[in-house]
Design a protein around this motif. Structure first.
Motif, PDB file in Angstrom:
ATOM      1  N   GLU A   1      12.900 -47.062  23.736  1.00  0.00           N
ATOM      2  CA  GLU A   1      12.534 -45.640  23.793  1.00  0.00           C
ATOM      3  C   GLU A   1      11.653 -45.225  22.622  1.00  0.00           C
ATOM      4  OE1 GLU A   1      15.995 -43.242  24.387  1.00  0.00           O
ATOM      5  OE2 GLU A   1      16.510 -44.235  26.266  1.00  0.00           O
ATOM      6  N   ALA A   2      10.998 -46.184  22.000  1.00  0.00           N
ATOM      7  CA  ALA A   2      10.072 -45.844  20.907  1.00  0.00           C
ATOM      8  C   ALA A   2       8.762 -45.352  21.522  1.00  0.00           C
ATOM      9  CB  ALA A   2       9.819 -47.075  20.037  1.00  0.00           C
ATOM     10  N   PRO A   3       8.174 -44.282  21.000  1.00  0.00           N
ATOM     11  CA  PRO A   3       6.917 -43.779  21.567  1.00  0.00           C
ATOM     12  C   PRO A   3       5.695 -44.605  21.172  1.00  0.00           C
ATOM     13  CG  PRO A   3       7.650 -42.383  19.759  1.00  0.00           C
ATOM     14  CD  PRO A   3       8.700 -43.417  19.935  1.00  0.00           C
ATOM     15  N   ILE A   4       5.870 -45.488  20.167  1.00  0.00           N
ATOM     16  CA  ILE A   4       4.732 -46.300  19.703  1.00  0.00           C
ATOM     17  C   ILE A   4       5.159 -47.758  19.643  1.00  0.00           C
ATOM     18  CG2 ILE A   4       3.145 -46.744  17.766  1.00  0.00           C
ATOM     19  CD1 ILE A   4       3.581 -43.828  16.907  1.00  0.00           C
ATOM     20  N   MET A   5       4.335 -48.646  20.172  1.00  0.00           N
ATOM     21  CA  MET A   5       4.586 -50.074  19.970  1.00  0.00           C
ATOM     22  C   MET A   5       3.440 -50.657  19.170  1.00  0.00           C
ATOM     23  SD  MET A   5       5.299 -53.318  22.326  1.00  0.00           S
ATOM     24  CE  MET A   5       3.612 -53.686  22.477  1.00  0.00           C
ATOM     25  N   ILE A   6       3.809 -51.393  18.122  1.00  0.00           N
ATOM     26  CA  ILE A   6       2.802 -51.975  17.244  1.00  0.00           C
ATOM     27  C   ILE A   6       2.781 -53.480  17.448  1.00  0.00           C
ATOM     28  CG2 ILE A   6       2.235 -52.390  14.813  1.00  0.00           C
ATOM     29  CD1 ILE A   6       3.414 -49.555  14.330  1.00  0.00           C
ATOM     30  N   THR A   7       1.594 -54.030  17.545  1.00  0.00           N
ATOM     31  CA  THR A   7       1.483 -55.479  17.674  1.00  0.00           C
ATOM     32  C   THR A   7       0.249 -55.936  16.925  1.00  0.00           C
ATOM     33  OG1 THR A   7       1.520 -57.332  19.225  1.00  0.00           O
ATOM     34  CG2 THR A   7       0.238 -55.408  19.907  1.00  0.00           C
ATOM     35  N   ASN A   8       0.178 -57.242  16.671  1.00  0.00           N
ATOM     36  CA  ASN A   8      -0.888 -57.695  15.783  1.00  0.00           C
ATOM     37  C   ASN A   8      -2.119 -58.258  16.481  1.00  0.00           C
ATOM     38  OD1 ASN A   8       1.057 -59.630  16.453  1.00  0.00           O
ATOM     39  ND2 ASN A   8       0.590 -60.920  14.703  1.00  0.00           N
ATOM     40  N   ASN A   9      -1.942 -59.086  17.509  1.00  0.00           N
ATOM     41  CA  ASN A   9      -3.122 -59.763  18.039  1.00  0.00           C
ATOM     42  C   ASN A   9      -3.942 -58.840  18.939  1.00  0.00           C
ATOM     43  OD1 ASN A   9      -4.527 -62.247  17.965  1.00  0.00           O
ATOM     44  ND2 ASN A   9      -4.034 -62.503  20.124  1.00  0.00           N
ATOM     45  N   PRO A  10      -5.251 -58.757  18.725  1.00  0.00           N
ATOM     46  CA  PRO A  10      -6.078 -57.833  19.521  1.00  0.00           C
ATOM     47  C   PRO A  10      -5.969 -58.068  21.028  1.00  0.00           C
ATOM     48  CG  PRO A  10      -7.312 -58.695  17.670  1.00  0.00           C
ATOM     49  CD  PRO A  10      -6.018 -59.433  17.683  1.00  0.00           C
ATOM     50  N   GLY A  11      -5.893 -59.336  21.445  1.00  0.00           N
ATOM     51  CA  GLY A  11      -5.756 -59.617  22.880  1.00  0.00           C
ATOM     52  C   GLY A  11      -4.503 -58.969  23.442  1.00  0.00           C
ATOM     53  N   CYS A  12      -3.401 -59.039  22.686  1.00  0.00           N
ATOM     54  CA  CYS A  12      -2.142 -58.428  23.141  1.00  0.00           C
ATOM     55  C   CYS A  12      -2.288 -56.913  23.211  1.00  0.00           C
ATOM     56  CB  CYS A  12      -0.998 -58.765  22.188  1.00  0.00           C
ATOM     57  SG  CYS A  12      -0.773 -60.516  21.909  1.00  0.00           S
ATOM     58  N   VAL A  13      -2.997 -56.324  22.238  1.00  0.00           N
ATOM     59  CA  VAL A  13      -3.157 -54.865  22.218  1.00  0.00           C
ATOM     60  C   VAL A  13      -3.874 -54.413  23.483  1.00  0.00           C
ATOM     61  CG1 VAL A  13      -4.220 -52.917  20.999  1.00  0.00           C
ATOM     62  CG2 VAL A  13      -3.245 -54.816  19.698  1.00  0.00           C
ATOM     63  N   ILE A  14      -4.975 -55.087  23.798  1.00  0.00           N
ATOM     64  CA  ILE A  14      -5.775 -54.702  24.964  1.00  0.00           C
ATOM     65  C   ILE A  14      -4.961 -54.873  26.243  1.00  0.00           C
ATOM     66  CG2 ILE A  14      -7.781 -55.450  26.322  1.00  0.00           C
ATOM     67  CD1 ILE A  14      -9.067 -56.080  23.511  1.00  0.00           C
ATOM     68  N   HIS A  15      -4.254 -55.998  26.310  1.00  0.00           N
ATOM     69  CA  HIS A  15      -3.439 -56.327  27.475  1.00  0.00           C
ATOM     70  C   HIS A  15      -2.302 -55.306  27.654  1.00  0.00           C
ATOM     71  CE1 HIS A  15      -1.333 -59.094  30.195  1.00  0.00           C
ATOM     72  NE2 HIS A  15      -0.267 -59.040  29.419  1.00  0.00           N
ATOM     73  N   LEU A  16      -1.562 -55.065  26.578  1.00  0.00           N
ATOM     74  CA  LEU A  16      -0.410 -54.162  26.665  1.00  0.00           C
ATOM     75  C   LEU A  16      -0.841 -52.712  26.879  1.00  0.00           C
ATOM     76  CD1 LEU A  16       1.594 -55.890  23.836  1.00  0.00           C
ATOM     77  CD2 LEU A  16       2.497 -55.501  26.126  1.00  0.00           C
ATOM     78  N   ARG A  17      -1.919 -52.337  26.218  1.00  0.00           N
ATOM     79  CA  ARG A  17      -2.418 -50.965  26.367  1.00  0.00           C
ATOM     80  C   ARG A  17      -2.839 -50.733  27.822  1.00  0.00           C
ATOM     81  NH1 ARG A  17      -6.751 -49.421  21.918  1.00  0.00           N
ATOM     82  NH2 ARG A  17      -4.935 -49.298  20.544  1.00  0.00           N
ATOM     83  N   GLY A  18      -3.571 -51.704  28.366  1.00  0.00           N
ATOM     84  CA  GLY A  18      -4.017 -51.595  29.758  1.00  0.00           C
ATOM     85  C   GLY A  18      -2.845 -51.586  30.719  1.00  0.00           C
ATOM     86  N   GLY A  19      -1.815 -52.398  30.412  1.00  0.00           N
ATOM     87  CA  GLY A  19      -0.632 -52.471  31.274  1.00  0.00           C
ATOM     88  C   GLY A  19       0.169 -51.188  31.224  1.00  0.00           C
TER      89      GLY A  19
END
Ligand code: SF4
Length: 719
Positions: free
Chosen positions: A672-690
């Motif tokens: 239930e966190a409103p923000i998820m932080i991650t390090n690898n740019p590929g993961c950011v793009i993937h997770l953000r899009g998902g």
């Protein structure tokens, strides 16, 4: 067996596969980890130490294989066994059929033997009118269903109890309620008991062949193996000669690691040691090569022969949880299946399955024989690309990717075209496709990071760190440069705040990882050489892209192993390149509270799988967020499990990437966190899009980007 494409489609269409495998993987992880921890306490040694010892034992066998083969054969024959070595599945099948013919056997009872699956023994015997009856519960059920195992240890793990009840009801002609598992098991036992008593040949595999005594070691949980061995007058063992192990002492180490890795048990219910036949009985030990000598002769793959068939690599494999073993492997499923299928079957048989691997590296962390499975899978992928050919579109794409100018022009054009749809970090295109319906494509900014970095103000030093005054080169990475410029700009600012003198060379581009990951090592080498040249001449090279750190520290070694000049330069780079997370948590760590803006909105953290599995990073992000930013961090279930970005797998098997992504986002929901932080740019793009495509409101933020936002607020400087 159906072609890969059919198996893949069928697996995706079968809701039971995913519905059963994910809970299984989670339960296995808990019990296995608890048992491994208990073993470490019991032995006073770490898992890594114990598995290194077992790997060394197996390596010793393969270094002197003929000696161990001869020793085993001599000792087993001295105990009354007949030991036969054959090269091909055909020879093996004919030998077993000959034994059956001579004994006048029309029924063979079989304990579990993956080698017999490998050589398709049942089909051969059936074609001669000899019934091969599986006696392992799962194997028997699959035989009734006309299927093959989908897992090395739990062959019917893809089936739900409802399906089993329905199958037994149909085959045995009486009703089986799905919840009455005891009744189902009892009925199967009764059915099989008769077969044991009437068969004149019993067949088993071998978990180990102990050279010093000529002993066959068998482990199982159901007792069927020892009944196959002990009741019929003839016992046939089908095994690969890689099962050799020098001594009983070594076999004990294997037992300790095998049961815990396979089923999370301290030991299996039955462990049998069979040395020679019973008085008046016969024992035939059939050692089947079928590509194993070729594996032993290839230094890249020899270690894979040490596999003890525990199945752990499948149990942590995210794609396996989505599509199961039938799509994933030929006979041997999970990561090891992707490695040994070309040797036991053909490279063509592996061309489809190998594309499922997301290169998360989890398999290597649990393998009890320390097999470098991720490297070997990429080696297989390279062979597939070289020998069977890469699609023209991929070759063209990698050639284009190698050109910095072409990428810049293409990105600019794409930014203009997608401009009207750009919002909240994504390009909300109106026409979803197979590749975008589950993951909205990223927004493409008009101006890349490298241009913005040149025109931004510098940051003041916020604290005394060990990188003070040091020249630090920032490798932007192609994705971050073009698609996540704020992360790249933030990385530069954070290093300045730590006192470093930051340089961002214009000549840098792509490290070559996308081409390497897809098996196009020629293009990868070209990009790697350009990257090495661009990054020379400074103390430290720091990048917000963890995947590029893995490429430079691990993959370049392999790319240049036949080129000493470049290998040396690659090694020098590997020693200087650092992951930004590691750097900001270590030498460039700002004082506690330095980025505390008073904002206490909780966050959760996804660790890029390779950061954990390959680079060995742990809670560095969490520690910086808590101490330097003062932000509460909510633990993310399955933190180190891959998010499904997986480079080329996102393109070749988008349904697998989508399935893994949903697993990850469901874990994020739990926090239930409103923000998820991650390090690898590929993961950011993937997770953000998902997150966007699934209508979730959680914000996905790159680690440097998040810290950079706080740096702006603390300093009042907005680049
Ligand atoms: S490769 Fe390793 S983890 Fe996989 S089945 Fe073999 S021993 Fe187990």
């Amino acid at each position: 067996m159906d072609p890969f494409e059919v198996r893949y489609r069928d697996a995706l269409a079968d809701a039971n596969v995913r519905g059963g495998l994910l809970p299984f993987q989670r339960a296995w992880r808990d019990t296995r980890d608890a048992q491994i921890a208990a073993l470490e306490r019991l032995m006073g040694r770490s898992f890594d130490d114990l598995r290194a010892e077992l790997a060394e034992v197996k390596a010793r066998v393969f270094a002197d294989w003929p000696h161990f083969l001869d020793t085993f054969s001599e000792r087993a024959e001295a105990a009354g066994s007949t030991v036969v070595r054959v090269a091909t599945p055909q020879e093996a099948n004919e030998y077993v059929a000959g034994v059956c013919r001579e004994a006048g056997a029309d029924v063979v009872v079989k304990g579990k033997s993956m080698v017999s699956e490998e050589i398709r023994l049942n089909d051969h015997l059936e074609s001669l009118g000899i019934a091969a009856v599986e006696t392992d519960l799962g194997e028997w059920l699959l035989q009734l269903a006309g299927e093959h195992p989908s897992h090395l240890v739990m062959p019917a793990i893809h089936k739900r109890r409802e399906q089993i009840a329905e199958l037994l009801t149909r085959v045995l002609g009486r009703e089986f309620p799905p919840d009455d598992i005891t009744r189902m098991v009892r009925s199967v036992r009764t059915e099989l008991r008769d077969r044991f008593l009437t068969a004149s040949v019993g067949l088993s595999g071998a978990n180990a062949l102990i050279a010093e005594s000529g002993t066959v070691m068998l482990v199982c949980n159901e007792g069927n193996n020892r009944m196959s061995v002990a009741i019929p007058p003839i016992h046939v063992v089908t095994a690969g000669p890689e099962k050799l192990i020098p001594t009983f002492h070594d076999a004990m180490l294997q037992i300790r690691l095998l049961a815990r890795s396979a089923t999370g048990q301290p030991i299996t219910t039955y462990t049998n040691f069979v040395t020679g036949p019973r008085p008046g009985a016969e024992q035939h030990i059939l050692l089947i090569d079928n590509g194993r000598s070729q594996m032993a002769a290839d230094p890249d793959f020899t270690s894979a022969l040490g596999c003890i068939r525990c199945g752990a690599c499948a149990n942590v494999c995210p794609p396996y949880a989505v599509v199961g073993g039938h799509a994933f492997g030929h006979v041997y499923t999970g990561a090891i299946g992707l490695v040994n299928t070309p040797f036991h079957h053909s490279l063509e048989d592996d061309a489809g399955p190998q594309s499922l691997c997301v290169s998360c590296g989890a398999c290597a962390t649990v393998c009890p024989v320390e097999i470098p499975l991720p490297e070997q899978i990429l080696q297989v992928r390279h062979k597939v690309a070289e020998e069977l050919g890469l699609s023209w579109s991929r070759r063209l794409a990698f050639q284009a990717l190698a050109s910095r100018r072409l990428v810049a022009s293409a990105a600019r054009a794409a930014a203009v075209v997608t401009g009207p749809f750009r919002r909240d970090g994504v390009s909300d295109l109106p026409v979803p496709t197979r590749h975008t319906s589950w993951r909205t494509p990223p927004a493409i900014p008009l101006v890349p990071a490298r241009t913005r970095i040149r025109h931004r103000p510098s940051y003041p030093v916020l604290g005394d760190t060990t990188v003070s005054g040091k020249r630090v080169l920032v490798f932007l990475q192609c994705l971050t440069d073009r698609l996540l410029p704020s992360a790249a700009i933030a990385a530069v600012g954070l290093l300045e705040a730590a006192g470093a003198e930051v340089v961002v060379p214009e000549s840098q581009h792509c490290c070559g990882l996308p081409a390497y990951d897809s098996g196009d090592w020629r293009s990868a080498r070209r990009m790697a050489r350009a990257t090495i040249e661009a990054l020379e001449g400074v103390d430290d090279v720091v990048t917000p892209a963890s995947s590029c750190v893995v490429a430079m520290t691990h993959e370049y070694r392999r790319l240049f192993r036949d080129d000493p000049g470049w290998a040396k330069r690659a090694q020098q780079l590997a020693e200087r390149v650092k992951d930004l997370v590691d750097y900001l948590a270590g030498p460039a760590r700002l004082p506690n509270g330095a980025l505390d803006t008073g904002d206490r909105t909780p966050v959760t953290v996804h660790r890029f799988c390779q950061s954990q599995n390959t680079l060995g990073l742990r809670d560095e992000m969490e520690s910086v967020l808590r101490d330097v930013c003062g932000v509460p961090v909510r633990p993310l279930p399955e933190n180190g499990v891959c998010c499904g970005f997986g480079g080329s797998t996102s393109i070749s098997a988008p349904e697998v990437a989508a399935g893994i992504l949903e697993r990850k986002l469901a874990c994020v929901d739990q926090t239930e966190a409103p923000i998820m932080i991650t390090n690898n740019p590929g993961c950011v793009i993937h997770l953000r899009g998902g997150a966007h495509a699934s209508g979730r409101s959680v914000r996905i933020v790159q680690f440097a980007e998040y810290l950079g936002g706080r740096l702006e607020r603390v300093t009042g400087i907005h680049p």
